[in-house]
Design a protein around this motif. Structure first.
Motif: not given
Length: 354
Positions: A297-302
């Motif tokens: 999810l952090a990857q997507v949000q970046r």
């Protein structure tokens, strides 16, 4: 500063068909997974049968590695994992293949040393990973069994303690069940019963007698471990293309998932699912959500490339953020509308379909 690379989480055993599994999952709170479902775009999906020989996670992985394509799927039970592992390990047949047969066209199989447990009216197979078989033990067993395989024109080589590779024409066109389909179930329901499989069934009977008297069986019994008393054949067939350039699945590291390239095969749900230990499976899901799903999810949000493929007993569904164009955005909105119609937690509805 480390460069962030594309991440693809492939999650086998994400859901099951038993009422206990479904009830357990419905009670789970998986906030990171649900946010991923809302943020990502639905992509490739697959729907099959719960009694297919090739389980959904193996079909999803085969698509990634080019072992089959959407337009030309492999026949059920004929994903050539043995040939794929042989190509990666750089081994070739020396007994069974005709001289004119190119190395990439040899027929291979995965041979898994296993324990068959005799029940009241049937035989089940234990999880091979539970054997805790060491390399020395595995090589000793292979050496004892190798002459019998050679007599049937099968070339047997060591790869890992629970994975040997075998080449021979008997594996060409032979449909076999994945180990993950058979563990804990009636072995006879999953054995290949075609005339072409007769040599393998005979070999299994011979190996049961051989292994019963093998010194390693007594050694393991003295340590409180079950014996290896048979083998399982899976991953049969020949390569249609050379996949050597594709990376293998890698263990998921913590906590830096966002810098791992390629596919990360998540195995943390497997053992509990095969044992049908749903409390343990739920605990594993919660850890998965808090770690790998949170990192994805952090990857997507970046705004970095990320994908997730969820696999059940019948099928799989992939999601990604590799293309957020208008058409895919519309598709995502339509998919989420469908999900939200049935549940405010998209994962509940999605996984029940798998």
């Amino acid at each position: 500063m480390k460069q962030r690379l594309a991440l693809h989480l492939l999650i086998p055993f994400a859901h099951g068909l038993s009422p206990d599994c479904r009830n357990t999952f419905a009670s789970l709170d998986l906030p990171h997974l649900n946010r991923l479902m809302q943020a990502l775009t639905p992509g490739v999906s697959d729907t099959g049968s719960a009694d297919s020989l090739s389980p959904p996670h193996e079909r999803a992985l085969a698509l990634e590695y080019g072992l089959m394509s959407r337009g030309a799927p492999a026949p059920d039970g004929q994903l050539p994992w043995g040939a794929w592992h042989a190509a990666r390990a750089g081994v070739s047949a020396s007994v069974s293949a005709p001289v004119s047969t190119p190395a990439t066209k040899e027929a291979w199989a995965v041979i898994t040393p296993v324990h068959w447990a005799v029940q009241t009216n049937h035989i089940t197979m234990l999880d091979p990973e539970a054997l805790q078989l060491g390399e020395g033990e595995s090589r000793a067993l292979l050496a004892a069994m190798l002459p019998y395989f050679s007599e049937d024109g099968i070339h047997l080589v060591y790869n890992t303690p629970t994975r040997w590779l075998a080449s021979g024409e008997v594996f060409r066109g032979l449909a076999t069940a994945s180990v993950d389909r058979v563990v804990g179930r009636n072995v006879d329901d999953w054995l290949p019963k075609t005339p072409a499989a007769k040599p393998l069934r005979r070999l299994q009977q011979e190996m049961q007698m051989l292994l019963y008297t093998h010194p390693l069986s007594d050694t393991r019994a003295a340590r409180g471990q079950v014996a290896v008393n048979s083998f399982w054949v899976s991953g049969t067939g020949a390569l249609r293309a050379n996949p050597a350039a594709h990376p293998a699945p890698v263990p998921a590291p913590h906590p830096a998932l966002d810098i791992v390239p390629g596919i990360v095969m998540i195995q943390s749900l497997r053992s509990a699912a095969l044992r049908e230990d749903w409390p343990a499976w739920a605990a594993a899901w919660q850890q998965l959500d808090a770690n790998e799903c949170a990192a994805c999810l952090a990857q997507v949000q970046r705004g970095d490339a990320a994908s997730i493929t969820l696999c059940g007993e019948r099928g799989f569904q992939r999601f990604d953020n590799l293309d957020n164009g208008v058409a895919k955005s519309a598709l995502r909105r339509g998919f989420q509308k469908l999900m939200n119609k049935f549940s405010n937690r998209p994962s509940n509805t999605l996984l029940s379909m798998l």
